[in-house]
Design a protein around this motif. Structure first.
Motif, mmCIF file in Angstrom:
data_model
loop_
_atom_site.group_PDB
_atom_site.id
_atom_site.type_symbol
_atom_site.label_atom_id
_atom_site.label_comp_id
_atom_site.label_asym_id
_atom_site.label_seq_id
_atom_site.Cartn_x
_atom_site.Cartn_y
_atom_site.Cartn_z
ATOM 1 N N SER A 191 0.583 4.057 -2.914
ATOM 2 C CA SER A 191 0.164 5.389 -2.467
ATOM 3 C C SER A 191 1.182 6.448 -2.876
ATOM 4 O O SER A 191 0.799 7.560 -3.292
ATOM 5 C CB SER A 191 0.000 5.389 -0.946
ATOM 6 O OG SER A 191 -0.336 6.667 -0.474
ATOM 7 N N LYS A 202 0.215 9.614 -5.330
ATOM 8 C CA LYS A 202 0.417 11.017 -4.962
ATOM 9 C C LYS A 202 1.291 11.746 -5.981
ATOM 10 O O LYS A 202 1.054 12.922 -6.287
ATOM 11 C CB LYS A 202 1.046 11.100 -3.576
ATOM 12 C CG LYS A 202 0.116 10.680 -2.451
ATOM 13 C CD LYS A 202 0.832 10.698 -1.113
ATOM 14 C CE LYS A 202 -0.106 10.238 0.004
ATOM 15 N NZ LYS A 202 0.596 10.177 1.319
ATOM 16 N N GLN A 223 0.799 -1.224 0.000
ATOM 17 C CA GLN A 223 0.000 0.000 0.000
ATOM 18 C C GLN A 223 0.837 1.282 0.000
ATOM 19 O O GLN A 223 0.547 2.210 -0.766
ATOM 20 C CB GLN A 223 -0.967 -0.010 1.198
ATOM 21 C CG GLN A 223 -2.009 -1.112 1.131
ATOM 22 C CD GLN A 223 -2.760 -1.153 -0.186
ATOM 23 O OE1 GLN A 223 -3.225 -0.119 -0.689
ATOM 24 N NE2 GLN A 223 -2.865 -2.328 -0.779
#
Length: 222
Positions: free
Chosen positions: A148, A152, A144
């Motif tokens: 992530s 971003k 994760q």
């Protein structure tokens, strides 16, 4: 002749027993098992050989890991954790989007080149249809932060008008790993078929640059 009084025998001093440090022993088993499984696979990996190299009994391996399958899963967790920890140290948020994309590409290529045993281990797990990764909650959770971080970066690039919208971070992660993985996993067969240098420093530097260029051209907004 006067009798000689016998002195009572002194009790032998007990030999101190060295207590193995639990975490150190466990880590040593994992490090050796990593090499054994990467070289010989899960089926060919030998717990007797691992025990002998660690200078412990095979029973102690199963005390820590219960079974050969669980040991293999723990090795996978360790191997992926090292890559994920290194990814978190990239600090892509401190770079402009193009530099961040190139840095991510270069890191991924360099990691695979520096850890061919990791590439072999992942290939072996694919032979087993990913069942060990599928059964490990830890392995699922450690993906994760990586995804992530990419998400971003893409969002920042889209907001700044330099990255096109609609790119899935998992798809991008897969594309990048496919490009980098190939240079290690398929090196020998590709070199044999095409008489193409993939091993020299010059060849690696060229491939590294091409992957970074390809990834940036793929995500940038025209």
């Amino acid at each position: 002749m006067p009798s000689v009084k016998k002195q009572p025998a002194r009790a032998a001093k007990p030999v101190p027993i060295k207590r193995r440090d639990r975490e150190r022993t466990r880590q040593e088993i994992l490090d050796i098992a990593f090499e054994e499984f990467a070289e010989n696979g899960l089926s060919g990996g030998n717990t007797d050989a691992i025990a002998a190299r660690a200078n412990i009994t095979k029973r102690l391996i199963f005390y820590y890991f219960n079974s050969k399958e669980e040991l293999f899963t723990a090795v996978l967790e360790m191997a992926y954790a090292k890559m994920r920890a290194a990814e978190e140290d990239l600090h892509l948020e401190a770079l402009v989007p193009e530099a961040a994309i190139r840095r991510l590409a270069e890191f991924t290529f360099d990691f695979h080149q520096a850890h061919p045993e990791f590439v072999r281990l992942v290939s072996i797990e694919n032979i087993h249809r990913g069942r060990h990764i599928g059964s490990s909650q830890r392995l699922k959770e450690m993906t994760q932060p990586s995804i992530s971080q990419i998400a971003k970066l893409l969002e920042r690039g889209v907001a700044g008008g330099v990255i096109r919208p609609g790119i899935d971070p998992i798809e991008l992660h897969m594309t990048l790993n496919a490009l980098s993985f190939f240079s290690v996993a398929n090196r020998h067969t590709f070199e044999a078929q095409f008489a193409w240098d993939m091993s020299s420093p010059r060849a690696k530097a060229q491939r590294r640059a091409e992957i970074a260029d390809a990834l940036w051209r793929y995500v940038r907004r025209d």
